[in-house]
Design an enzyme around this catalytic site. Structure first.
Site, PDB file in Angstrom:
ATOM      1  N   ARG A 221       0.847  -1.190   0.000  1.00 13.97           N
ATOM      2  CA  ARG A 221       0.000   0.000   0.000  1.00 13.97           C
ATOM      3  C   ARG A 221       0.889   1.248   0.000  1.00 13.97           C
ATOM      4  O   ARG A 221       1.967   1.260   0.604  1.00 13.97           O
ATOM      5  CB  ARG A 221      -0.887   0.040   1.257  1.00 13.97           C
ATOM      6  CG  ARG A 221      -2.060  -0.940   1.210  1.00 13.97           C
ATOM      7  CD  ARG A 221      -3.109  -0.559   0.175  1.00 13.97           C
ATOM      8  NE  ARG A 221      -4.264  -1.441   0.178  1.00 13.97           N
ATOM      9  CZ  ARG A 221      -4.425  -2.502  -0.620  1.00 13.97           C
ATOM     10  NH1 ARG A 221      -3.507  -2.812  -1.506  1.00 13.97           N
ATOM     11  NH2 ARG A 221      -5.531  -3.216  -0.553  1.00 13.97           N
ATOM     12  N   HIS A 269      -0.901   0.118  -9.799  1.00 11.58           N
ATOM     13  CA  HIS A 269      -1.569  -0.804  -8.861  1.00 11.58           C
ATOM     14  C   HIS A 269      -2.087  -2.034  -9.618  1.00 11.58           C
ATOM     15  O   HIS A 269      -3.300  -2.305  -9.646  1.00 11.58           O
ATOM     16  CB  HIS A 269      -2.705  -0.098  -8.120  1.00 11.58           C
ATOM     17  CG  HIS A 269      -3.097  -0.807  -6.855  1.00 11.58           C
ATOM     18  ND1 HIS A 269      -3.444  -0.160  -5.699  1.00 11.58           N
ATOM     19  CD2 HIS A 269      -3.192  -2.133  -6.549  1.00 11.58           C
ATOM     20  CE1 HIS A 269      -3.749  -1.044  -4.758  1.00 11.58           C
ATOM     21  NE2 HIS A 269      -3.597  -2.260  -5.265  1.00 11.58           N
TER      22      HIS A 269
HETATM   23  P1  NAP Z   1      -1.585 -11.770   4.691  1.00  9.99           P
HETATM   24  O1  NAP Z   1      -1.704 -13.179   4.243  1.00  9.99           O
HETATM   25  O2  NAP Z   1      -2.508 -11.261   5.732  1.00  9.99           O
HETATM   26  O3  NAP Z   1      -0.075 -11.571   5.208  1.00  9.99           O
HETATM   27  C1  NAP Z   1       0.337 -10.436   5.868  1.00  9.99           C
HETATM   28  C2  NAP Z   1       1.751 -10.640   6.395  1.00  9.99           C
HETATM   29  O4  NAP Z   1       2.229  -9.403   6.950  1.00  9.99           O
HETATM   30  C3  NAP Z   1       1.825 -11.673   7.520  1.00  9.99           C
HETATM   31  O5  NAP Z   1       3.015 -12.434   7.411  1.00  9.99           O
HETATM   32  C4  NAP Z   1       1.882 -10.814   8.778  1.00  9.99           C
HETATM   33  O6  NAP Z   1       2.557 -11.390   9.881  1.00  9.99           O
HETATM   34  C5  NAP Z   1       2.682  -9.626   8.271  1.00  9.99           C
HETATM   35  N1  NAP Z   1       2.464  -8.458   9.120  1.00  9.99           N
HETATM   36  C6  NAP Z   1       1.295  -7.862   9.463  1.00  9.99           C
HETATM   37  N2  NAP Z   1       1.498  -6.841  10.314  1.00  9.99           N
HETATM   38  C7  NAP Z   1       2.828  -6.797  10.520  1.00  9.99           C
HETATM   39  C8  NAP Z   1       3.660  -6.002  11.324  1.00  9.99           C
HETATM   40  N3  NAP Z   1       3.155  -5.011  12.097  1.00  9.99           N
HETATM   41  N4  NAP Z   1       4.986  -6.238  11.319  1.00  9.99           N
HETATM   42  C9  NAP Z   1       5.492  -7.242  10.572  1.00  9.99           C
HETATM   43  N5  NAP Z   1       4.764  -8.059   9.781  1.00  9.99           N
HETATM   44  C10 NAP Z   1       3.442  -7.823   9.757  1.00  9.99           C
HETATM   45  O7  NAP Z   1      -1.701 -10.780   3.466  1.00  9.99           O
HETATM   46  P2  NAP Z   1      -1.422 -11.060   1.907  1.00  9.99           P
HETATM   47  O8  NAP Z   1      -2.580 -11.760   1.288  1.00  9.99           O
HETATM   48  O9  NAP Z   1      -0.078 -11.675   1.783  1.00  9.99           O
HETATM   49  O10 NAP Z   1      -1.425  -9.561   1.343  1.00  9.99           O
HETATM   50  C11 NAP Z   1      -0.529  -8.590   1.841  1.00  9.99           C
HETATM   51  C12 NAP Z   1      -0.912  -7.212   1.353  1.00  9.99           C
HETATM   52  O11 NAP Z   1      -0.600  -7.078  -0.029  1.00  9.99           O
HETATM   53  C13 NAP Z   1      -2.406  -6.879   1.414  1.00  9.99           C
HETATM   54  O12 NAP Z   1      -2.793  -6.478   2.707  1.00  9.99           O
HETATM   55  C14 NAP Z   1      -2.535  -5.755   0.398  1.00  9.99           C
HETATM   56  O13 NAP Z   1      -2.354  -4.512   1.025  1.00  9.99           O
HETATM   57  C15 NAP Z   1      -1.364  -6.008  -0.550  1.00  9.99           C
HETATM   58  N6  NAP Z   1      -1.837  -6.376  -1.915  1.00  9.99           N
HETATM   59  C16 NAP Z   1      -1.483  -5.579  -2.954  1.00  9.99           C
HETATM   60  C17 NAP Z   1      -1.875  -5.928  -4.231  1.00  9.99           C
HETATM   61  C18 NAP Z   1      -1.476  -5.103  -5.422  1.00  9.99           C
HETATM   62  O14 NAP Z   1      -1.974  -5.332  -6.520  1.00  9.99           O
HETATM   63  N7  NAP Z   1      -0.570  -4.165  -5.276  1.00  9.99           N
HETATM   64  C19 NAP Z   1      -2.637  -7.085  -4.443  1.00  9.99           C
HETATM   65  C20 NAP Z   1      -2.974  -7.868  -3.354  1.00  9.99           C
HETATM   66  C21 NAP Z   1      -2.565  -7.510  -2.079  1.00  9.99           C
HETATM   67  P3  NAP Z   1       2.008 -12.730  10.607  1.00  9.99           P
HETATM   68  O15 NAP Z   1       2.287 -13.828   9.603  1.00  9.99           O
HETATM   69  O16 NAP Z   1       2.831 -12.824  11.811  1.00  9.99           O
HETATM   70  O17 NAP Z   1       0.541 -12.514  10.832  1.00  9.99           O
HETATM   71  C1  GLV Z   2      -5.235  -5.162  -3.960  1.00  6.25           C
HETATM   72  O1  GLV Z   2      -4.539  -4.218  -3.759  1.00  6.25           O
HETATM   73  C2  GLV Z   2      -5.717  -6.045  -2.954  1.00  6.25           C
HETATM   74  O2  GLV Z   2      -5.607  -5.721  -1.762  1.00  6.25           O
HETATM   75  O3  GLV Z   2      -6.212  -7.123  -3.308  1.00  6.25           O
END
Ligand code: NAP
Ligand code: GLV
Length: 306
Positions: A221, A269
């Protein structure tokens, strides 16, 4: 069962049709103000009015992985918020980050520029041992990215909130290990959710702890990054550049300095898009599981913020 679909700036019709076809017993419709009560909702950045007008909702299915926009709303405490859980995003994220890291490491941008000038030029091979990649966030997307980078023999470090063990990845956890993680990394990939604990976490203090010649890939983000700190660290020569997919303001305003910066690559994005068919299949599967009283993945913990 009534299902309502409420999207900000996205066409709800193909989703209404897709969910309706997969759940013929349900009544599926696009939300408009004053619409009848629904049991479940499929949403992207809905307005507060939607939440206020639908107090009977049992669950909100977010059509993205990140729920930061949703959690800014006043939500009834018992309302279940469910995020997309991969649904075809992790492979896209692995492609995007793999491409950005390899493009930087192999200096393909410099070769492209040379080729446009008709210049046959070699650069000295670099050692990948000097390009340790630190993946911040080892969730659904971050772990897949870390594993993909391992395939190319980059040293990979990982950082998460709670401790993790991933074969071949040097894992760090919690604020007390953030400094060690950053100092062990040269390329930083951000894949954490946006929460109060992670907002502005990419700033002068943290980014300057990366090894000299550091490089940032931000795919999570825009509000994770203090944009002027990044530009200053690149211009001062501590960082070599950045690939950025997300921004504090989207679309990125035409006058924003990122557009013209020679060491910053901007994409709109798009690193991991929501794939409609995969997402509908996942949401429909979860609706079925909830009806049978079974547990589902991807339920957001409002206390953690993701
Ligand atoms: P997820 O499965 O919830 O994983 C989040 C990871 O971040 C977990 O390992 C978590 O730790 C860690 N985390 C959370 N808070 C933290 C902190 N304060 N300090 C250190 N580590 C922390 O999420 P995801 O599905 O992988 O997605 C991650 C993010 O990618 C989304 O929230 C979104 O903002 C972004 N995203 C972007 C796009 C794009 O097109 N640009 C697309 C999809 C997603 P734990 O394992 O210990 O819980
Ligand atoms: C995209 O940014 C998502 O959070 O899926």
């Amino acid at each position: 069962m009534n299902i309502t679909v409420c999207f900000d700036q996205l066409d709800a019709r193909p989703w209404v049709q897709g969910v309706g076809a997969a759940l013929p017993q349900a009544r599926v419709s696009a939300w408009t103000p004053g619409a009848p009560q629904a049991d479940l909702a499929i949403v992207w950045a809905p307005p507060q009015t939607f939440i206020d007008e639908q107090p009977g909702l049992q669950a909100l299915f977010n059509i993205g992985a990140g729920v930061d926009a949703l959690l800014k709303l006043r939500l009834p405490p018992a309302l279940k918020v469910v995020r997309l859980d991969d649904a075809g995003m992790s492979v896209q994220m692995a492609e995007y980050v793999g491409h950005a890291v390899i493009r930087h490491f192999r200096e393909f941008d410099a070769y492209e520029a040379d080729s446009r000038m008709g210049r046959w030029s070699y650069r000295k091979p670099r050692s990948r041992a000097d390009f340790a990649v630190g993946v911040m966030g080892l969730g659904v997307l971050g772990e897949r990215v870390a594993r993909t980078l391992q395939v190319f023999d980059f040293p990979v470090n990982g950082y998460s909130r709670t401790p993790k063990q991933i074969d071949g990845v040097r894992c760090f956890a919690g604020p007390e290990q953030l400094g060690d993680f950053l100092q062990a990394s040269r390329i930083l990939v951000n894949l954490m959710p946006l929460t109060p604990a992670t907002e502005n976490i990419l700033n002068r203090d943290t980014l300057s702890q990366l090894q000299r010649g550091g490089y940032l890939v931000n795919v999570a983000r825009g509000r994770h990054l203090v944009e002027e700190d990044l530009i200053a660290l690149i211009d001062e020569g501590h960082l070599a550049g950045a690939t950025l997919d997300v921004f504090r303001t989207e679309p990125l305003p035409p006058q924003h300095p990122f557009w013209q910066h020679p060491k910053i690559t901007v994409t709109p994005h798009t690193s991991a898009r929501t794939l409609r068919e995969e997402s509908i299949a996942q949401i429909v599967g979860k609706i079925g599981a909830l009806q049978r009283g079974e547990p589902i993945n991807g339920v957001v913990d409002p206390q953690k913020g993701y």
